[in-house]
Design a protein around this motif. Structure first.
Motif, mmCIF file in Angstrom:
data_model
loop_
_atom_site.group_PDB
_atom_site.id
_atom_site.type_symbol
_atom_site.label_atom_id
_atom_site.label_comp_id
_atom_site.label_asym_id
_atom_site.label_seq_id
_atom_site.Cartn_x
_atom_site.Cartn_y
_atom_site.Cartn_z
ATOM 1 N N ARG A 12 53.431 40.047 45.281
ATOM 2 C CA ARG A 12 52.179 39.553 44.681
ATOM 3 C C ARG A 12 51.145 40.640 44.642
ATOM 4 N N GLY A 13 51.010 41.353 45.771
ATOM 5 C CA GLY A 13 49.972 42.376 45.869
ATOM 6 C C GLY A 13 50.163 43.447 44.818
ATOM 7 N N ILE A 14 51.381 43.929 44.711
ATOM 8 C CA ILE A 14 51.631 45.024 43.773
ATOM 9 C C ILE A 14 51.376 44.556 42.349
ATOM 10 N N LEU A 15 51.840 43.351 42.047
ATOM 11 C CA LEU A 15 51.651 42.894 40.672
ATOM 12 C C LEU A 15 50.198 42.565 40.394
ATOM 13 N N THR A 16 49.491 42.107 41.412
ATOM 14 C CA THR A 16 48.065 41.863 41.216
ATOM 15 C C THR A 16 47.356 43.160 40.876
ATOM 16 N N LEU A 17 47.690 44.195 41.655
ATOM 17 C CA LEU A 17 47.065 45.483 41.380
ATOM 18 C C LEU A 17 47.386 45.937 39.970
ATOM 19 N N ALA A 18 48.635 45.756 39.594
ATOM 20 C CA ALA A 18 49.030 46.161 38.251
ATOM 21 C C ALA A 18 48.220 45.416 37.207
ATOM 22 N N MET A 19 48.062 44.116 37.436
ATOM 23 C CA MET A 19 47.322 43.322 36.444
ATOM 24 C C MET A 19 45.864 43.741 36.383
ATOM 25 N N ILE A 20 45.291 44.009 37.555
ATOM 26 C CA ILE A 20 43.884 44.392 37.567
ATOM 27 C C ILE A 20 43.692 45.717 36.847
ATOM 28 N N THR A 21 44.620 46.630 37.082
ATOM 29 C CA THR A 21 44.536 47.912 36.386
ATOM 30 C C THR A 21 44.606 47.695 34.880
ATOM 31 N N PHE A 22 45.529 46.868 34.507
ATOM 32 C CA PHE A 22 45.692 46.533 33.106
ATOM 33 C C PHE A 22 44.389 45.981 32.527
ATOM 34 N N PHE A 23 43.776 45.111 33.294
ATOM 35 C CA PHE A 23 42.517 44.498 32.884
ATOM 36 C C PHE A 23 41.455 45.571 32.656
ATOM 37 N N PHE A 24 41.398 46.529 33.587
ATOM 38 C CA PHE A 24 40.411 47.596 33.445
ATOM 39 C C PHE A 24 40.661 48.408 32.193
ATOM 40 N N ILE A 25 41.926 48.696 31.966
ATOM 41 C CA ILE A 25 42.253 49.484 30.773
ATOM 42 C C ILE A 25 41.791 48.751 29.530
ATOM 43 N N ILE A 26 42.023 47.451 29.544
ATOM 44 C CA ILE A 26 41.644 46.686 28.358
ATOM 45 C C ILE A 26 40.140 46.659 28.184
ATOM 46 N N ILE A 27 39.447 46.512 29.290
ATOM 47 C CA ILE A 27 37.987 46.532 29.193
ATOM 48 C C ILE A 27 37.539 47.861 28.627
ATOM 49 N N TYR A 28 38.204 48.899 29.073
ATOM 50 C CA TYR A 28 37.834 50.218 28.581
ATOM 51 C C TYR A 28 38.087 50.317 27.091
ATOM 52 N N LEU A 29 39.136 49.682 26.640
ATOM 53 C CA LEU A 29 39.500 49.807 25.228
ATOM 54 C C LEU A 29 38.520 49.099 24.301
ATOM 55 N N GLY A 30 37.756 48.166 24.823
ATOM 56 C CA GLY A 30 36.724 47.576 23.986
ATOM 57 C C GLY A 30 36.971 46.129 23.637
ATOM 58 N N PRO A 31 35.967 45.525 23.080
ATOM 59 C CA PRO A 31 35.995 44.077 22.867
ATOM 60 C C PRO A 31 37.051 43.599 21.887
ATOM 61 N N MET A 32 37.390 44.460 20.920
ATOM 62 C CA MET A 32 38.390 43.976 19.963
ATOM 63 C C MET A 32 39.717 43.735 20.668
ATOM 64 N N VAL A 33 40.068 44.688 21.508
ATOM 65 C CA VAL A 33 41.324 44.544 22.248
ATOM 66 C C VAL A 33 41.231 43.351 23.189
ATOM 67 N N LEU A 34 40.062 43.197 23.790
ATOM 68 C CA LEU A 34 39.867 42.055 24.678
ATOM 69 C C LEU A 34 40.078 40.751 23.936
ATOM 70 N N MET A 35 39.498 40.701 22.744
ATOM 71 C CA MET A 35 39.658 39.479 21.956
ATOM 72 C C MET A 35 41.119 39.222 21.660
ATOM 73 N N THR A 36 41.814 40.296 21.309
ATOM 74 C CA THR A 36 43.234 40.134 21.009
ATOM 75 C C THR A 36 43.974 39.633 22.235
ATOM 76 N N ILE A 37 43.609 40.198 23.402
ATOM 77 C CA ILE A 37 44.282 39.782 24.628
ATOM 78 C C ILE A 37 44.003 38.308 24.893
ATOM 79 N N VAL A 38 42.760 37.912 24.698
ATOM 80 C CA VAL A 38 42.436 36.504 24.911
ATOM 81 C C VAL A 38 43.281 35.623 24.009
ATOM 82 N N MET A 39 43.402 36.078 22.752
ATOM 83 C CA MET A 39 44.250 35.344 21.815
ATOM 84 C C MET A 39 45.681 35.222 22.331
ATOM 85 N N CYS A 40 46.199 36.363 22.773
ATOM 86 C CA CYS A 40 47.600 36.369 23.218
ATOM 87 C C CYS A 40 47.770 35.445 24.415
#
Lengths: 646, 418
Positions: free
Chosen positions: B48-76
Motif C-alpha cells: 500500500r505504502g509504495i503504491l500510495t507514494l507512486a500515486m501521489i507522485t503521479f498526482f504531482f506530475i499531473i498537477i505540474y502538467l496543468g489543468p487540461m491534463v487534470l481535467m482529462t484525468i478527472v474524466m478518465c
C-alpha cells in the motif's frame, strides 16, 4: 449450499426458476439476502408480488352502472372521473397560479408516495429501521433545494424584506447540502447488518424517484412562471392525447402497438396524434387571446399577489402568414392570420403525442416488472395519480428545454450562477423576464414563411486570439507586464515571459477586474447569441426597435434588433465597420461606446473599439489579454460575426 | 440466516470466495518477491505504502502538467468509476451471460454516460471556453442548442430502453436502469463539480483532494499503529484512534499545505488567478488575525499572520476528515451489501479506483457549495459591467431606482453634503 447456489446462479442464469424450486427444500440455509436476490432474479413468474389494489369505485357509480358490461362500465367510470378531474383542473386554473403551484406540489408528493410505497411492497415484510422517515426527509431536502431556488428567483422582493429569509436564500445551497448530508450520514449509520442490500436498494429507489418526481415538478413550476400558457397547453395536450388515444383505440383499435401495454393500438396512437395537434392548435388560439394566460407570472411585492399583466409578447400577437403552396391548393387561402405561438404548439403537441406515450410505456413496463396493475388506487378507474401523470413527466422537461433553447434565447437564469447573483441583487422586480419573453419570435414569417430561413448572428464579444494557447490558461494571468505581448499573444514564448514576471504577483486588482469582465462578458455574450429568424423587420431599415421595455431592468437585447441587416440599412453600407454607425444596430445595445475604433485588433482579427465597459475578455477569462478599462481599446466584436449574416 | 453471520465475519477475505468475481492478486511480481519474507500484515502495509507514494507522485506530475491534463484525468477517473460500478451491477444480476442484454444495455449505458457528460461538460465548455466556442461554427451550434440536444440524446436513449424491454427480464432491466442512473448521479455530477472547482482556482482543487488523501493515509497510519477501538461496524478495520488522529493531522496538513501553496511553491495566479473572489478577499495578502483569548497562553503572540485562505482550509479539512469518511462507510456498506471486497482490482493493495475515490465524492460537492455560499458574493464592478450592457432606458431606470433607494436611506444626501 448457499454458496453453491450462488455460483450456479452465476453460470446458469436461465435456470433461475428451476433453482428456485430446488432451493425451496433448503430454506434454512438461505439467508435473507439470498432470498432477496432470488426475488430479483425470478423474472416474470406469475406470482404477484404485490397485492392487487382493491376496487374503490364509489357506491353510487357502482349502482348506477350495474347493468352494463364490464367493458362499458369501465368506460363510463373513466369518463365520469376524467370529466371530474378536468373540471377540477379548470377550477384550479381559475383560482390562480399559486393554487396551481400548490397542486403541482401536492401531486409531486403523492407520486413520490406512490412509488415509494411500491418499493416497500416489492421488498415487503422487511422492516427497515428509519427508512420511511429518511425517504421523506430526502424529499424535503431536495424540495428545499429546488423550491428555494424558485423562491429566490421569483420572490426576490419578498425575500429581501425579511431578514431570516434572506439568510436562508444567501446560504441556500449550503443549507440544503447540509440537510442532505445529514440524511446521508443517517442512512450510513442506520445500515444494519442483515439488511445491507435491501437498504441500498431502497436508497437507490428513493433517489431515482426523487430524480423523477422532484426535478420534473420543479420544471413544471418553472414553465408555469414563463406564462400560464406554457403550463396549460402541454398538459392539456397530453391529457387530450390520452383521452383521444383511448377513444380511438376503444372504437377502432385493431393493431396492437407495443407488447408492453397490449391495450394500446396503432389506431389510437395515430388518431391521438392528429386530434392532439388539432386540439393544441385551437386551444392555444383561445389561450393566446388572454393576458392571464400569456403573461409571465410575476410576484408583486406591493400587493402581495401574483400578477399576470403585460404587453403580450410578439409570440402572442396576431400575424399574417402565407400558406405553403402545397396547402394553398387545398385550402384556397394565400395567407392565414394566427398567433406565432400556434406554430410552437405544433411542436408541443407532436411531442406530447409521439414521445409522451413512451413515458407511459415506461410506466407500464415498470408496473409489469413489479407485477402491479396500477400505482395505487386513488382514482377509481384510473389507478393512482402516477398512472395519470406518467406521460406528463417527459413533457415538462421537453417544454423547459424548448423554452430555453428556442424561445427565450438567454434567460437570466441560464446565464450561470455568477450572473444570476448579480441580477438578483438588483432587479427591482423580474423585469428581465418580462422583456425576455418579449423576444419570443421563432417563426415570425410573413413573406416567405415556410422554407424558414434561420439566421444566426455570430457574435463573439471576447477576444479570441488565444485559443491556440488555451492549454496554458492559468499561465496567462499577467496583463500588467506583458501588455502588448499578451495582446498579440501569438507566440507561446511571449506568454512564458510574462508569466514568470514577478510583478504578476502584485496584479491582484487587475486579475480581479479581468475576472469580472469575463463574467460580464459571459453574460453579455449569452445575451446576444440568438437564433435570429428571418423576420419581416429584417428587410426594413434599422428602425427604432419596437420592443422598448418600459419596465427597465436587466433585459436582453431584442432579437429583432439583432436581426438587422446592414445591407438594408439606409445609413449604412455593407461592411462590418458600418455596424458601428447604425444608430440602432444590435451592437449598440451591447457596446454603448462603439464610436472610436482606432486600433484594429491584433492577431489578424478586425475589431471595433469599445469604451471602458467593453474591455474585452479572452476566451472565458482565463487568458488574460483582457485589456483593462480605457478608451480606444481593441475589441473583437460582433462585427465580424454579424458580417457573416450577410 | 446462519449464512449471513458467517459471511459477515470480521475478516473481509472470506468474501473472496463468495463474491461474484473474486479479486485476483494483482501485485506486481517485483513487489511480491521483495516482500515475500514479511508477514501478510506488513506486506500489505508495504504494498500500500509504495503504491500510495507512486500515486501521489503521479498526482504531482499531473498537477505540474496543468489543468487540461487534470481535467482529462478527472474524466478518465469518472469513466473508470462508472465502469467499475456498472460491472458490479452486472455481476450482481449475473447478466453477463445474457447476450442480447449485455450488448444492448452496455451500449445504452455508455450512451447515457455520454449524454450526461455532454450535458454537464457542455455547460462547462460554454462557460469557460467561450471564445473558442464562438469561433467554431459547429461548436457554437452545439452550445447554443446544448440543452435541447442533450435532452434529445437522452430521450433517444430512454426510448431505446423502453423498446428494448423484453418480457422475461423486465425487472432486471429496470434494476439496471435504476443502477445506471444512480451511478450517473454519483459519478458524473461529482466529476462535473470537481472540474468546476478546478476552474475556480487550482487551490480549490488541490487542497480538498490532498486533505482527503492525507486523511486516508493518516487514519490508516494511526489506526495501524495505535488502533484499538473499532469505530463503526460497517468497516471493522476503522478505529476511533485513526479517525481522531486523522482529523488532527488533516487540519494541520491543510493549514500547512495551503500556506505553502500560497507562499512559494506554485505561482499565485496559477492557484488563485482565475477567481475574482480570492483577490477580493485579499487572499494573497498575509493578514493579522488576533487569536482567540484561550489560545493566547499557548502561542504567547497576540496575533497570527496567515492567509485568509488558511482559515477556509480549516473548514475544508474538517469536512474532509469528519464527514468525508462517511462516503467511505457508504462505499464499504455497498461493498458488503453486494459481497465484494473491492470495487475492482486496478491498483494492487488498494482495490479499484472507486475505492480510493469514495471519500472524494462528497468532498467535491462540499467545496462547490462552500464556494457558492461563503466565498463568491456579488461584486460591485461586475454589477457595473452588467449595467453598461443594458440599453439606455434600462440603465436610466436602474439609475433612478437606485437613486430613490439611496435617498430613501439617506445615503445620497449625505454624499452630496460632503
Amino acid at each position: 449450499m448457499s454458496a453453491r447456489r450462488r455460483r450456479r446462479a452465476a453460470t446458469e442464469p436461465e435456470e433461475e426458476e428451476e433453482e428456485e424450486e430446488e432451493g425451496a427444500g433448503s430454506d434454512k440455509e438461505v439467508d435473507l439476502e439470498e432470498r432477496l436476490h432470488e426475488l430479483d432474479l425470478r423474472g416474470d413468474s406469475d406470482i404477484p408480488d404485490v397485492p392487487p389494489p382493491t376496487d374503490s369505485t364509489p357506491e353510487i357509480l357502482k349502482k348506477a352502472l350495474s347493468g352494463l358490461s364490464a367493458r362499458w362500465k369501465n368506460w363510463w367510470i373513466r369518463g365520469i372521473l376524467s370529466l371530474a378531474m378536468i373540471s377540477g383542473f379548470f377550477l384550479i386554473i381559475y383560482l390562480g397560479s399559486f393554487m396551481l403551484m400548490l397542486l403541482v406540489l401536492s401531486i409531486q408528493v403523492k407520486c413520490y408516495h406512490e412509488i415509494i410505497t411500491i418499493g416497500y411492497r416489492v421488498y415487503h415484510s422487511y422492516d427497515l429501521p428509519w427508512f420511511r422517515s429518511l425517504s421523506w426527509y430526502f424529499l424535503l431536502c431536495v424540495n428545499y433545494f429546488f423550491y428555494g431556488e424558485t423562491v429566490a428567483d421569483y420572490f426576490a422582493t419578498f425575500v429581501q424584506r425579511r431578514e431570516q429569509l434572506q439568510f436562508l436564500i444567501r446560504y441556500h445551497r449550503f443549507i440544503s447540502f447540509a440537510l442532505y448530508l445529514t440524511g446521508f450520514c443517517m442512512f450510513v449509520l442506520s445500515l444494519v447488518k442483515k439488511h445491507y442490500r435491501l437498504q441500498f436498494y431502497m436508497f437507490a429507489w428513493t433517489h431515482v424517484t426523487l430524480l423523477i418526481t422532484v426535478t420534473q415538478s420543479h420544471l413544471v413550476i418553472q414553465n408555469l412562471f414563463e406564462g400560464m400558457i406554457w403550463f396549460l397547453v402541454p398538459i392539456s395536450s397530453v391529457i387530450c392525447n390520452d383521452i383521444t388515444a383511448y377513444i380511438f383505440g376503444f372504437f377502432f383499435g385493431r393493431t396492437p402497438l407495443i407488447k408492453l401495454s397490449p391495450k394500446k393500438t396503432w389506431e389510437g396512437f395515430i388518431g391521438g396524434f392528429f386530434s392532439t395537434v388539432v386540439f393544441g392548435f385551437i386551444f392555444s388560439y383561445f389561450l393566446a387571446q388572454h393576458q392571464y394566460f400569456v403573461c409571465p407570472v410575476e410576484y408583486n411585492s406591493e400587493t402581495n399577489r401574483f400578477v399576470t399583466e403585460c404587453e403580450p409578447s410578439e409570440l402572442f400577437q396576431m400575424k399574417k402568414y402565407s400558406v405553403p403552396p402545397l396547402l394553398q391548393a387545398v385550402l384556397g387561402w394565400e395567407t392565414v392570420n394566427m398567433y406565432p405561438f400556434q406554430l410552437h404548439s405544433f411542436a408541443l403537441s407532436t411531442f406530447a403525442s409521439l414521445i409522451g406515450p413512451f413515458g407511459g410505456f415506461f410506466a407500464s413496463g415498470f408496473k409489469r416488472a413489479f407485477k402491479i396493475k396500477d400505482f395505487a388506487d386513488t382514482i377509481p378507474g384510473h389507478g393512482g395519480i402516477m398512472d395519470r401523470f406518467d406521460c406528463q413527466y417527459l413533457m415538462a422537461t421537453f417544454v423547459h428545454v424548448y423554452i430555453t433553447s428556442f424561445i427565450r434565447g438567454a434567460h437570466l437564469s441560464t446565464l450561470g450562477s455568477h450572473c444570476q447573483q448579480v441580477w438578483r441583487g438588483w432587479r427591482p422586480f423580474r423585469a428581465g423576464r418580462r422583456c425576455c419573453s418579449g423576444l419570443n419570435s421563432m417563426f415570425p414569417v410573413i413573406h416567405r414563411p415556410w422554407p424558414m430561413r434561420k439566421r444566426t448572428v455570430k457574435t463573439s464579444l471576447t477576444r479570441s486570439s488565444h485559443v491556440r494557447h488555451w492549454k496554458r490558461m492559468p499561465h496567462l494571468q499577467c496583463p500588467q507586464t506583458c501588455g502588448k505581448n499578451a495582446a498579440n499573444a501569438r507566440s507561446p514564448k511571449g506568454h512564458l515571459k510574462c508569466t514568470v514576471t514577478k510583478r504578476c504577483f502584485k496584479g491582484k486588482r487587475i486579475r480581479a477586474q479581468q475576472e469580472q469582465e469575463r463574467l460580464s462578458a459571459n453574460c453579455r455574450a449569452h445575451l446576444v447569441t440568438w437564433l435570429v429568424p428571418w423576420t419581416p423587420r429584417m428587410s426594413q431599415p434599422c428602425s427604432q426597435p419596437e420592443h422598448h421595455s418600459s419596465e427597465g431592468g436587466p433585459v436582453a437585447p431584442d432579437p429583432q434588433e439583432l436581426a438587422f441587416l446592414p445591407g438594408k440599412c439606409p445609413s449604412c453600407q455593407e461592411g462590418r465597420q458600418e455596424l458601428a454607425c447604425c444608430p440602432h444596430s444590435p451592437l449598440e445595445t451591447v457596446m454603448p461606446q462603439c464610436s472610436s475604433r482606432d486600433s484594429p485588433c491584433s492577431g489578424g482579427h478586425s475589431g471595433l473599439c469599445a469604451g471602458p465597459s467593453m474591455a474585452p475578455t479572452t476566451h472565458g477569462s482565463r487568458s488574460s489579454t483582457v485589456l483593462l478599462p480605457g478608451p480606444g481599446r481593441c475589441l473583437e466584436t460582433a462585427a465580424l460575426s454579424l458580417s457573416s449574416v450577410l | 440466516m446462519d449464512g449471513e453471520t458467517a459471511s459477515d465475519s470480521e475478516s473481509k477475505s472470506e468474501f473472496g470466495g463468495s463474491s461474484p468475481v473474486p479479486t485476483s492478486d494483482d501485485t506486481p511480481e517485483v513487489l511480491n518477491r521483495a516482500l515475500s519474507n514479511l508477514s501478510s500484515r506488513w506486506k500489505n502495509w508495504w504494498v500500500r505504502g509504495i503504491l500510495t507514494l507512486a500515486m501521489i507522485t503521479f498526482f504531482f506530475i499531473i498537477i505540474y502538467l496543468g489543468p487540461m491534463v487534470l481535467m482529462t484525468i478527472v474524466m478518465c477517473v469518472q469513466i473508470k468509476c462508472f465502469h467499475e460500478i456498472i460491472t458490479i451491477g452486472y455481476n450482481v444480476y449475473h447478466s453477463y451471460d445474457l447476450p442480447w442484454f449485455r450488448t444492448l444495455s452496455w451500449h445504452l449505458q455508455l450512451y447515457f454516460l455520454l449524454c450526461v457528460n455532454y450535458f454537464f461538460y457542455g455547460e462547462t465548455v460554454t462557460d469557460y471556453f467561450f471564445t473558442l466556442v464562438q469561433r467554431e461554427e459547429p461548436l457554437r451550434i452545439l452550445s447554443k442548442y446544448h440543452r435541447f440536444i442533450s435532452f434529445a440524446l437522452y430521450l433517444t436513449g430512454f426510448c431505446m430502453f423502453v423498446l428494448s424491454l423484453v418480457k422475461k427480464h423486465y425487472r432486471l432491466q429496470f434494476y439496471m436502469f435504476g443502477w445506471t442512473h444512480v451511478t450517473l448521479l454519483i459519478v458524473v455530477t461529482q466529476s462535473h463539480l470537481i472540474i468546476h472547482n478546478l476552474f475556480e482556482g487550482m487551490i480549490w482543487f488541490i487542497v480538498p483532494i490532498s486533505c482527503v488523501i492525507c486523511n486516508d493515509i493518516m487514519a490508516y497510519m494511526f489506526g495501524f499503529f495505535f488502533g484499538r477501538t473499532p469505530l463503526i461496524k460497517l468497516s471493522p478495520k476503522k478505529t476511533w484512534e485513526g479517525f481522531i488522529g486523522g482529523f488532527f493531522s488533516t487540519v494541520l496538513f491543510g493549514l500547512l499545505v495551503s500556506g505553502v501553496l500560497l507562499k512559494n511553491v506554485l505561482r499565485l495566479e496559477y492557484l488563485s488567478g482565475v477567481s475574482p473572489f480570492l483577490a477580493a478577499l485579499n487572499f494573497c495578502q498575509v493578514l493579522n488575525f488576533s487569536g482567540p483569548e484561550g489560545a493566547l497562553c499557548v502561542f504567547v503572540q497576540r496575533t497570527v499572520r496567515m492567509y485568509p485562505f488558511q482559515i477556509h482550509s480549516i473548514a475544508l479539512s474538517t469536512f474532509a476528515s469528519l464527514i468525508g469518511p462517511f462516503g467511505g462507510f457508504f462505499a464499504s456498506g455497498f461493498k458488503r451489501a453486494f459481497k465484494i471486497k473491492d470495487f475492482a482490482n486496478t491498483i494492487p493493495g488498494h482495490g479499484g479506483i472507486m475505492d480510493r475515490f469514495d471519500c472524494q465524492y462528497l468532498m467535491a460537492t462540499f467545496v462547490n457549495v462552500y464556494i457558492a455560499s461563503f466565498i463568491r458574493g456579488p461584486n460591485p464592478s461586475k454589477l457595473i459591467q452588467q449595467f453598461l450592457t443594458l440599453r439606455p432606458e434600462q440603465q436610466l431606470h436602474i439609475f433612478n431606482t437606485l437613486k430613490a433607494h439611496l435617498v430613501d436611506r439617506g445615503v445620497l444626501a449625505s454624499l452630496e453634503d460632503a
